[in-house]
Write a protein that holds these residues in place. Structure first.
Motif, PDB file in Angstrom:
ATOM      1  N   PHE A   1      12.235  -4.933 -11.184  1.00 56.94           N
ATOM      2  CA  PHE A   1      13.090  -4.638 -10.033  1.00 56.94           C
ATOM      3  C   PHE A   1      12.962  -3.181  -9.587  1.00 56.94           C
ATOM      4  N   TRP A   2      12.933  -2.252 -10.534  1.00 57.54           N
ATOM      5  CA  TRP A   2      12.981  -0.839 -10.183  1.00 57.54           C
ATOM      6  C   TRP A   2      11.627  -0.155 -10.095  1.00 57.54           C
ATOM      7  N   MET A   3      10.563  -0.714 -10.655  1.00 56.10           N
ATOM      8  CA  MET A   3       9.266  -0.036 -10.655  1.00 56.10           C
ATOM      9  C   MET A   3       8.723   0.234  -9.248  1.00 56.10           C
ATOM     10  N   PRO A   4       8.781  -0.708  -8.296  1.00 55.60           N
ATOM     11  CA  PRO A   4       8.295  -0.374  -6.953  1.00 55.60           C
ATOM     12  C   PRO A   4       9.057   0.794  -6.324  1.00 55.60           C
ATOM     13  N   ALA A   5      10.374   0.848  -6.521  1.00 56.33           N
ATOM     14  CA  ALA A   5      11.150   1.967  -5.972  1.00 56.33           C
ATOM     15  C   ALA A   5      10.743   3.279  -6.638  1.00 56.33           C
ATOM     16  N   PHE A   6      10.527   3.249  -7.952  1.00 61.06           N
ATOM     17  CA  PHE A   6      10.077   4.452  -8.662  1.00 61.06           C
ATOM     18  C   PHE A   6       8.728   4.910  -8.130  1.00 61.06           C
ATOM     19  N   LEU A   7       7.791   3.983  -8.020  1.00 60.45           N
ATOM     20  CA  LEU A   7       6.466   4.356  -7.531  1.00 60.45           C
ATOM     21  C   LEU A   7       6.529   4.931  -6.122  1.00 60.45           C
ATOM     22  N   GLU A   8       7.400   4.387  -5.302  1.00 66.20           N
ATOM     23  CA  GLU A   8       7.522   4.855  -3.923  1.00 66.20           C
ATOM     24  C   GLU A   8       8.189   6.226  -3.859  1.00 66.20           C
TER      25      GLU A   8
ATOM     26  N   VAL B   1       9.050   8.533  -6.470  1.00 64.03           N
ATOM     27  CA  VAL B   1       8.612   9.609  -7.354  1.00 64.03           C
ATOM     28  C   VAL B   1       7.114   9.859  -7.255  1.00 64.03           C
ATOM     29  N   ARG B   2       6.338   8.816  -7.215  1.00 62.91           N
ATOM     30  CA  ARG B   2       4.880   8.961  -7.214  1.00 62.91           C
ATOM     31  C   ARG B   2       4.266   8.986  -5.819  1.00 62.91           C
ATOM     32  N   GLY B   3       5.047   8.665  -4.791  1.00 60.70           N
ATOM     33  CA  GLY B   3       4.538   8.719  -3.427  1.00 60.70           C
ATOM     34  C   GLY B   3       3.621   7.572  -3.050  1.00 60.70           C
ATOM     35  N   VAL B   4       3.697   6.480  -3.789  1.00 62.75           N
ATOM     36  CA  VAL B   4       2.874   5.315  -3.482  1.00 62.75           C
ATOM     37  C   VAL B   4       3.529   4.572  -2.316  1.00 62.75           C
ATOM     38  N   PRO B   5       2.778   4.205  -1.286  1.00 55.73           N
ATOM     39  CA  PRO B   5       3.380   3.449  -0.175  1.00 55.73           C
ATOM     40  C   PRO B   5       3.982   2.129  -0.667  1.00 55.73           C
ATOM     41  N   ARG B   6       5.053   1.686  -0.018  1.00 64.62           N
ATOM     42  CA  ARG B   6       5.748   0.465  -0.432  1.00 64.62           C
ATOM     43  C   ARG B   6       4.815  -0.731  -0.433  1.00 64.62           C
ATOM     44  N   SER B   7       3.917  -0.798   0.545  1.00 62.57           N
ATOM     45  CA  SER B   7       3.002  -1.938   0.614  1.00 62.57           C
ATOM     46  C   SER B   7       2.091  -2.005  -0.601  1.00 62.57           C
ATOM     47  N   GLU B   8       1.806  -0.879  -1.232  1.00 64.10           N
ATOM     48  CA  GLU B   8       0.970  -0.877  -2.446  1.00 64.10           C
ATOM     49  C   GLU B   8       1.811  -0.966  -3.714  1.00 64.10           C
ATOM     50  N   ALA B   9       3.030  -0.446  -3.664  1.00 73.26           N
ATOM     51  CA  ALA B   9       3.871  -0.419  -4.861  1.00 73.26           C
ATOM     52  C   ALA B   9       4.369  -1.809  -5.243  1.00 73.26           C
ATOM     53  N   THR B  10       4.500  -2.703  -4.272  1.00 72.06           N
ATOM     54  CA  THR B  10       5.035  -4.035  -4.566  1.00 72.06           C
ATOM     55  C   THR B  10       3.990  -5.072  -4.907  1.00 72.06           C
ATOM     56  N   VAL B  11       2.721  -4.737  -4.726  1.00 73.33           N
ATOM     57  CA  VAL B  11       1.636  -5.671  -5.000  1.00 73.33           C
ATOM     58  C   VAL B  11       0.738  -5.044  -6.065  1.00 73.33           C
ATOM     59  N   PRO B  12       0.526  -5.728  -7.193  1.00 75.06           N
ATOM     60  CA  PRO B  12      -0.335  -5.160  -8.220  1.00 75.06           C
ATOM     61  C   PRO B  12      -1.777  -5.039  -7.719  1.00 75.06           C
ATOM     62  N   SER B  13      -2.407  -3.967  -8.118  1.00 73.49           N
ATOM     63  CA  SER B  13      -3.792  -3.764  -7.692  1.00 73.49           C
ATOM     64  C   SER B  13      -4.736  -4.518  -8.632  1.00 73.49           C
ATOM     65  N   VAL B  14      -5.848  -4.906  -8.104  1.00 69.77           N
ATOM     66  CA  VAL B  14      -6.859  -5.590  -8.881  1.00 69.77           C
ATOM     67  C   VAL B  14      -7.813  -4.543  -9.450  1.00 69.77           C
ATOM     68  N   PRO B  15      -8.062  -4.565 -10.752  1.00 71.72           N
ATOM     69  CA  PRO B  15      -8.974  -3.561 -11.313  1.00 71.72           C
ATOM     70  C   PRO B  15     -10.382  -3.727 -10.753  1.00 71.72           C
ATOM     71  N   SER B  16     -11.039  -2.620 -10.516  1.00 71.13           N
ATOM     72  CA  SER B  16     -12.408  -2.659  -9.974  1.00 71.13           C
ATOM     73  C   SER B  16     -13.416  -2.404 -11.076  1.00 71.13           C
TER      74      SER B  16
END
Length: 119
Positions: free
Chosen positions: A94-101, A103-118
């Motif tokens: 629940f709180w990790m996307p808000a933290f990433l947005e 504190v870390r400055g990650v855009p909401r569109s990226e913070a709510t969707v897990p990234s795929v490792p490259s």
């Protein structure tokens, strides 16, 4: 993930309905599920079903089984540990996307969707 994608395009209020309403409907439908009697699919099940105990006996036996489980210390500790784990994981989800947005400055569109490792 679906909630994050809906939030990105339509806002957080829509995400609640898209992610929450189907879950509530499925939970309500699960209340209607009934387990078949034990051994109903076994060969000779008709004879067993005829000799099945009354429902009041089944209820008493069920509560007795729960009582025996509550006196099983490893079982109780395991259940409590799983409850604590689920509680912590729910808070993190629940709180990790808000933290990433925030504190870390990650855009909401990226913070709510897990990234795929490259890899």
């Amino acid at each position: 993930m679906v909630g994050g994608l809906i939030d990105k395009h339509y806002g957080w209020r829509s995400a609640f309905f898209v992610a929450g309403v189907p879950g509530l409907l499925l939970a309500a439908l699960c209340l209607l599920l009934r387990d078949p009697p034990r051994g109903a699919q076994d060969p000779g099940a008709a004879a067993i079903a005829a000799a099945a105990p009354k429902s009041s006996t089944i209820v008493k036996d069920t509560w007795a089984a729960y009582g025996r489980l509550m006196h099983n210390k490893p079982y109780v500790l395991t259940i409590l540990a799983y409850a604590a784990y689920t509680f912590a994981l729910g808070g993190l989800a629940f709180w990790m996307p808000a933290f990433l947005e925030r504190v870390r400055g990650v855009p909401r569109s990226e913070a709510t969707v897990p990234s795929v490792p490259s890899w």
